[in-house]
Design a protein around this motif. Structure first.
Motif, PDB file in Angstrom:
ATOM      1  N   SER A 273       2.535 -19.578  59.763  1.00 42.43           N
ATOM      2  CA  SER A 273       2.216 -18.205  59.378  1.00 42.43           C
ATOM      3  C   SER A 273       1.837 -17.366  60.604  1.00 42.43           C
ATOM      4  O   SER A 273       0.984 -17.757  61.397  1.00 42.43           O
ATOM      5  CB  SER A 273       1.043 -18.190  58.386  1.00 42.43           C
ATOM      6  OG  SER A 273       0.543 -16.877  58.215  1.00 42.43           O
ATOM      7  N   GLY A 274       2.486 -16.212  60.730  1.00 42.51           N
ATOM      8  CA  GLY A 274       2.171 -15.308  61.835  1.00 42.51           C
ATOM      9  C   GLY A 274       0.765 -14.766  61.753  1.00 42.51           C
ATOM     10  O   GLY A 274       0.137 -14.471  62.773  1.00 42.51           O
ATOM     11  N   LEU A 275       0.230 -14.647  60.532  1.00 42.74           N
ATOM     12  CA  LEU A 275      -1.133 -14.141  60.366  1.00 42.74           C
ATOM     13  C   LEU A 275      -2.159 -15.151  60.858  1.00 42.74           C
ATOM     14  O   LEU A 275      -3.201 -14.785  61.400  1.00 42.74           O
ATOM     15  CB  LEU A 275      -1.389 -13.794  58.904  1.00 42.74           C
ATOM     16  CG  LEU A 275      -2.744 -13.156  58.580  1.00 42.74           C
ATOM     17  CD1 LEU A 275      -2.915 -11.836  59.317  1.00 42.74           C
ATOM     18  CD2 LEU A 275      -2.904 -12.947  57.080  1.00 42.74           C
ATOM     19  N   LEU A 276      -1.869 -16.440  60.674  1.00 41.65           N
ATOM     20  CA  LEU A 276      -2.805 -17.475  61.100  1.00 41.65           C
ATOM     21  C   LEU A 276      -2.951 -17.537  62.619  1.00 41.65           C
ATOM     22  O   LEU A 276      -4.017 -17.848  63.142  1.00 41.65           O
ATOM     23  CB  LEU A 276      -2.354 -18.842  60.571  1.00 41.65           C
ATOM     24  CG  LEU A 276      -2.642 -19.115  59.090  1.00 41.65           C
ATOM     25  CD1 LEU A 276      -1.905 -20.364  58.626  1.00 41.65           C
ATOM     26  CD2 LEU A 276      -4.134 -19.267  58.850  1.00 41.65           C
ATOM     27  N   GLU A 277      -1.881 -17.223  63.335  1.00 44.56           N
ATOM     28  CA  GLU A 277      -1.943 -17.344  64.793  1.00 44.56           C
ATOM     29  C   GLU A 277      -2.260 -16.034  65.509  1.00 44.56           C
ATOM     30  O   GLU A 277      -2.698 -16.041  66.657  1.00 44.56           O
ATOM     31  CB  GLU A 277      -0.621 -17.896  65.343  1.00 44.56           C
ATOM     32  CG  GLU A 277       0.516 -16.913  65.351  1.00 44.56           C
ATOM     33  CD  GLU A 277       1.722 -17.418  66.148  1.00 44.56           C
ATOM     34  OE1 GLU A 277       1.738 -18.603  66.530  1.00 44.56           O
ATOM     35  OE2 GLU A 277       2.643 -16.615  66.372  1.00 44.56           O
ATOM     36  N   VAL A 278      -2.072 -14.886  64.815  1.00 43.39           N
ATOM     37  CA  VAL A 278      -2.165 -13.612  65.535  1.00 43.39           C
ATOM     38  C   VAL A 278      -3.572 -13.331  66.060  1.00 43.39           C
ATOM     39  O   VAL A 278      -3.728 -12.731  67.130  1.00 43.39           O
ATOM     40  CB  VAL A 278      -1.661 -12.460  64.636  1.00 43.39           C
ATOM     41  CG1 VAL A 278      -2.659 -12.155  63.502  1.00 43.39           C
ATOM     42  CG2 VAL A 278      -1.397 -11.211  65.470  1.00 43.39           C
ATOM     43  N   GLU A 279      -4.608 -13.769  65.339  1.00 44.55           N
ATOM     44  CA  GLU A 279      -5.964 -13.490  65.816  1.00 44.55           C
ATOM     45  C   GLU A 279      -6.232 -14.210  67.137  1.00 44.55           C
ATOM     46  O   GLU A 279      -6.904 -13.667  68.023  1.00 44.55           O
ATOM     47  CB  GLU A 279      -7.004 -13.889  64.776  1.00 44.55           C
ATOM     48  CG  GLU A 279      -8.413 -13.484  65.181  1.00 44.55           C
ATOM     49  CD  GLU A 279      -9.421 -13.644  64.064  1.00 44.55           C
ATOM     50  OE1 GLU A 279     -10.588 -13.276  64.280  1.00 44.55           O
ATOM     51  OE2 GLU A 279      -9.056 -14.139  62.982  1.00 44.55           O
ATOM     52  N   ARG A 280      -5.701 -15.415  67.281  1.00 48.11           N
ATOM     53  CA  ARG A 280      -5.880 -16.145  68.542  1.00 48.11           C
ATOM     54  C   ARG A 280      -5.168 -15.429  69.692  1.00 48.11           C
ATOM     55  O   ARG A 280      -5.622 -15.464  70.839  1.00 48.11           O
ATOM     56  CB  ARG A 280      -5.335 -17.573  68.416  1.00 48.11           C
ATOM     57  CG  ARG A 280      -6.061 -18.423  67.394  1.00 48.11           C
ATOM     58  CD  ARG A 280      -5.702 -19.891  67.547  1.00 48.11           C
ATOM     59  NE  ARG A 280      -4.282 -20.134  67.327  1.00 48.11           N
ATOM     60  CZ  ARG A 280      -3.745 -20.410  66.135  1.00 48.11           C
ATOM     61  NH1 ARG A 280      -4.528 -20.461  65.065  1.00 48.11           N
ATOM     62  NH2 ARG A 280      -2.459 -20.630  66.016  1.00 48.11           N
ATOM     63  N   ILE A 281      -4.063 -14.761  69.368  1.00 45.95           N
ATOM     64  CA  ILE A 281      -3.263 -14.103  70.400  1.00 45.95           C
ATOM     65  C   ILE A 281      -3.853 -12.748  70.790  1.00 45.95           C
ATOM     66  O   ILE A 281      -3.912 -12.399  71.972  1.00 45.95           O
ATOM     67  CB  ILE A 281      -1.807 -13.923  69.912  1.00 45.95           C
ATOM     68  CG1 ILE A 281      -1.150 -15.287  69.676  1.00 45.95           C
ATOM     69  CG2 ILE A 281      -0.985 -13.106  70.918  1.00 45.95           C
ATOM     70  CD1 ILE A 281       0.205 -15.207  69.002  1.00 45.95           C
ATOM     71  N   LEU A 282      -4.310 -11.980  69.802  1.00 46.74           N
ATOM     72  CA  LEU A 282      -4.698 -10.591  70.048  1.00 46.74           C
ATOM     73  C   LEU A 282      -6.202 -10.354  70.086  1.00 46.74           C
ATOM     74  O   LEU A 282      -6.636  -9.222  70.292  1.00 46.74           O
ATOM     75  CB  LEU A 282      -4.085  -9.682  68.969  1.00 46.74           C
ATOM     76  CG  LEU A 282      -2.559  -9.688  68.865  1.00 46.74           C
ATOM     77  CD1 LEU A 282      -2.096  -8.714  67.786  1.00 46.74           C
ATOM     78  CD2 LEU A 282      -1.905  -9.357  70.195  1.00 46.74           C
TER      79      LEU A 282
END
Length: 326
Positions: A273-282
């Protein structure tokens, strides 16, 4: 046992504060260890000095809520009582310290929980906001309300509502109708929220003129979205590639709100899921806010909070063992 009588200038106002239901007063009696008696425009409170103080504060907050446009329903009353019983009166004080009202064509909308108010504050100050949490917290509804309000104030020129058309147990190919009819069920919650804030005729006219656009996420590819309020709903069902594609569509004068529930991912197991990883990225990037809702922000029937908590305990046994709360 001490007692104190609280007076209200209008009997109807007092009735509104506990949703006009005697069982709600019984709920408050049990939770706050007090006895309550009401007649017309007064409420008699009996109990210890501390209990009387809690009830007095409770009805002060309820009265502030009513004055700010909140229609107090049974779930709201229970939520306020629970916060007072848990000693969280500072949360209620902060919630109503400064009114925050979203004005739309059909209704004015106010946050019902501290979490909702903090979320709305993020929407006001950041061009990109992620609202993540369980169903019933109002994350999509409030985002749509904020978008409609911005459109009515001419802050943006259009609203774009989008969702990934992920097949949750049913194959799109076997559904009847053309492509528009096949994807309509995925977009219906967005239509419903919009219809609560604008008249049906206005939604139709604005949609026909392209000022309101409701489309699957795939239709966003290759576009630059300028002077628009863009909402991506059900973002837990975006892949990493789709999430990056969507976020890079942001154009001049636009705002993006991304909402989702990471416990309800319908993607194939092979796709993350893109939502699961996006917080770690941004995380930490200026202008981007992440708001995490909890079960305490659920504004549906009170039992929904208990359902969410039960599922959390089932899926995360360590939380139950350590006494963590949702």
């Amino acid at each position: 046992m001490a007692s104190k009588t609280l007076y209200f200038p209008n009997p109807r106002h007092l009735n509104q504060l506990y949703a006009g239901r005697a069982e709600n007063l019984s709920y408050a009696e049990q939770a706050l260890e007090t006895k309550l008696t009401t007649r017309e425009e007064w409420l008699k409170v009996e109990g210890s000095d501390a209990a009387i103080g809690r009830v007095e504060k409770l009805f002060e907050f309820l009265n502030q809520a009513r004055a700010q446009g909140v229609a107090v329903h049974t779930p709201d009353f229970h939520r306020f009582v629970d916060l007072m019983a848990q000693g969280e009166d500072e949360q209620l004080a902060e919630l109503f310290a400064a009114p925050l009202v979203i004005t739309t064509q059909r209704k004015s909308i106010v946050p019902k929980t501290l979490g909702q108010k903090l979320y709305l504050q993020s929407l006001q100050h950041c061009p990109v906001v992620f609202g993540v949490g369980p169903a019933g917290t109002g994350k999509t509804y409030l985002a749509v309300a904020h978008a409609v309000s911005a459109l009515l104030r001419n802050e943006v020129e259009k609203i774009i509502l989008t969702r990934p058309a992920v097949e949750a147990g049913e194959a799109l190919g076997f559904l009847p109708g053309d492509l528009r009819e096949k994807i309509l069920p995925y977009l219906r919650p967005l239509y419903d929220a919009m219809a609560d804030m604008l008249s049906g005729d206005d939604v139709t006219k604005l949609t026909e003129r392209g000022i309101i656009e409701i489309a699957p996420l795939a239709y966003m590819r290759g576009r630059t979205l300028s002077r628009a309020y863009v909402i991506l709903d059900e973002a837990q069902n975006t892949t990493s590639e789709q999430m990056m594609m969507f976020l890079t569509r942001l154009g001049e004068g636009s705002r993006m709100i991304i909402t989702g529930d990471t416990t309800q991912v319908d993607l194939p197991r092979s796709k993350g899921s893109g939502l699961l990883e996006v917080e770690r990225i941004l995380q930490g990037i200026e202008g981007i806010a992440f708001h995490q809702f909890s079960g305490a922000d659920v504004v549906r029937h009170p039992i929904v909070q208990r359902i969410i908590a039960a599922y959390d305990r089932y899926k995360n046994p360590m939380n139950a063992e350590t006494g963590s709360r949702v």
